[in-house]
Scaffold this motif. Structure first.
Motif, PDB file in Angstrom:
ATOM      1  N   MET A   1       0.798  -1.131  -0.191  1.00  0.00           N
ATOM      2  CA  MET A   1      -0.081   0.090  -0.064  1.00  0.00           C
ATOM      3  C   MET A   1       0.803   1.479   0.028  1.00  0.00           C
ATOM      4  O   MET A   1       1.942   1.099   0.620  1.00  0.00           O
ATOM      5  N   SER A   2       0.216   2.216  -0.860  1.00  0.00           N
ATOM      6  CA  SER A   2       1.077   3.438  -0.503  1.00  0.00           C
ATOM      7  C   SER A   2       0.848   4.353   0.365  1.00  0.00           C
ATOM      8  O   SER A   2      -0.175   4.213   0.880  1.00  0.00           O
ATOM      9  N   ASN A   3       1.594   5.551   0.305  1.00  0.00           N
ATOM     10  CA  ASN A   3       1.269   6.561   1.415  1.00  0.00           C
ATOM     11  C   ASN A   3       0.003   7.230   0.842  1.00  0.00           C
ATOM     12  O   ASN A   3      -0.645   8.236   1.600  1.00  0.00           O
ATOM     13  N   THR A   4      -0.179   7.244  -0.708  1.00  0.00           N
ATOM     14  CA  THR A   4      -1.389   7.963  -1.046  1.00  0.00           C
ATOM     15  C   THR A   4      -2.497   7.276  -0.817  1.00  0.00           C
ATOM     16  O   THR A   4      -3.809   7.668  -1.045  1.00  0.00           O
ATOM     17  N   VAL A  41      -8.069  14.046   5.985  1.00  0.00           N
ATOM     18  CA  VAL A  41      -7.553  15.378   6.270  1.00  0.00           C
ATOM     19  C   VAL A  41      -6.617  15.566   7.017  1.00  0.00           C
ATOM     20  O   VAL A  41      -5.535  16.087   6.532  1.00  0.00           O
ATOM     21  N   LEU A  42      -6.622  15.083   8.189  1.00  0.00           N
ATOM     22  CA  LEU A  42      -5.577  15.071   9.385  1.00  0.00           C
ATOM     23  C   LEU A  42      -4.385  14.493   8.757  1.00  0.00           C
ATOM     24  O   LEU A  42      -3.238  14.979   8.808  1.00  0.00           O
ATOM     25  N   TYR A  43      -4.183  13.555   7.995  1.00  0.00           N
ATOM     26  CA  TYR A  43      -2.979  12.756   7.890  1.00  0.00           C
ATOM     27  C   TYR A  43      -2.672  13.200   6.440  1.00  0.00           C
ATOM     28  O   TYR A  43      -1.443  13.178   6.116  1.00  0.00           O
ATOM     29  N   VAL A  51       0.607  14.614  14.601  1.00  0.00           N
ATOM     30  CA  VAL A  51      -0.851  14.133  14.825  1.00  0.00           C
ATOM     31  C   VAL A  51      -0.621  12.694  15.085  1.00  0.00           C
ATOM     32  O   VAL A  51       0.108  11.822  14.398  1.00  0.00           O
ATOM     33  N   ARG A  52      -0.993  12.048  16.399  1.00  0.00           N
ATOM     34  CA  ARG A  52      -1.217  10.509  16.710  1.00  0.00           C
ATOM     35  C   ARG A  52      -2.599  10.646  17.293  1.00  0.00           C
ATOM     36  O   ARG A  52      -2.888  11.190  17.990  1.00  0.00           O
ATOM     37  N   ILE A  53      -3.382   9.419  16.787  1.00  0.00           N
ATOM     38  CA  ILE A  53      -4.594   9.202  16.932  1.00  0.00           C
ATOM     39  C   ILE A  53      -4.812   7.691  17.538  1.00  0.00           C
ATOM     40  O   ILE A  53      -4.092   6.870  16.846  1.00  0.00           O
ATOM     41  N   GLU A  54      -5.644   7.314  18.632  1.00  0.00           N
ATOM     42  CA  GLU A  54      -5.856   6.226  19.018  1.00  0.00           C
ATOM     43  C   GLU A  54      -7.344   6.002  19.337  1.00  0.00           C
ATOM     44  O   GLU A  54      -8.042   7.032  19.853  1.00  0.00           O
ATOM     45  N   PHE A  55      -7.847   4.900  19.078  1.00  0.00           N
ATOM     46  CA  PHE A  55      -9.505   4.697  19.074  1.00  0.00           C
ATOM     47  C   PHE A  55      -9.745   3.442  19.217  1.00  0.00           C
ATOM     48  O   PHE A  55      -8.944   2.508  18.794  1.00  0.00           O
ATOM     49  N   THR A  56     -10.775   2.817  19.641  1.00  0.00           N
ATOM     50  CA  THR A  56     -11.346   1.511  19.432  1.00  0.00           C
ATOM     51  C   THR A  56     -12.388   1.253  18.573  1.00  0.00           C
ATOM     52  O   THR A  56     -13.145   2.131  18.386  1.00  0.00           O
ATOM     53  N   TYR A  57     -12.058   0.390  17.626  1.00  0.00           N
ATOM     54  CA  TYR A  57     -12.948   0.092  16.513  1.00  0.00           C
ATOM     55  C   TYR A  57     -13.356  -1.614  16.345  1.00  0.00           C
ATOM     56  O   TYR A  57     -12.307  -2.279  16.610  1.00  0.00           O
ATOM     57  N   SER A  67       3.576   9.538  11.232  1.00  0.00           N
ATOM     58  CA  SER A  67       3.631   9.352   9.790  1.00  0.00           C
ATOM     59  C   SER A  67       2.500   8.459   9.130  1.00  0.00           C
ATOM     60  O   SER A  67       2.591   8.355   7.981  1.00  0.00           O
ATOM     61  N   GLY A  68       1.448   8.244   9.828  1.00  0.00           N
ATOM     62  CA  GLY A  68       0.144   7.580   9.353  1.00  0.00           C
ATOM     63  C   GLY A  68       0.127   6.209   9.451  1.00  0.00           C
ATOM     64  O   GLY A  68      -0.594   5.534   8.812  1.00  0.00           O
TER      65      GLY A  68
END
Length: 86
Positions: A1-4, A41-43, A51-57, A67-68
């Motif tokens: 997978m690319s960064n795009t 948008v954030l990334y 930006v560092r995000i953590e969540f439960t899914y 870095s995404g």
């Protein structure tokens, strides 16, 4: 997978890979749990932000670093087992 690849899609792919299911089989869809447009948008702008995000899914702990990079672990486990998506 690319960064795009949009971050939201990498999260879906990471969770599906971690669970061993098809991404289309994930219920509820990610967009019902978090704002996927805002996440993308954030990334897209992350080069200017830290930006560092953590969540439960779906009982998974999802962590996205500056870095995404997407890392998926069991939310109920000791986080020893993870699936990473670049």
């Amino acid at each position: 997978m690319s960064n795009t690849t949009p971050t939201s899609l990498r999260v879906v792919q990471g969770v599906a890979a971690h669970e061993g299911v098809d991404p289309m089989d994930l219920e509820p869809p990610l967009h019902e749990v978090i704002d996927t447009d805002a996440l993308d948008v954030l990334y897209r702008k992350a080069d200017a932000l830290s930006v560092r995000i953590e969540f439960t899914y779906r009982e998974n702990h999802v962590r996205i670093d500056e870095s995404g990079h997407v890392d998926v672990t069991d939310a109920t486990a000791d986080r020893g087992s993870s699936t990473a998506v670049e």
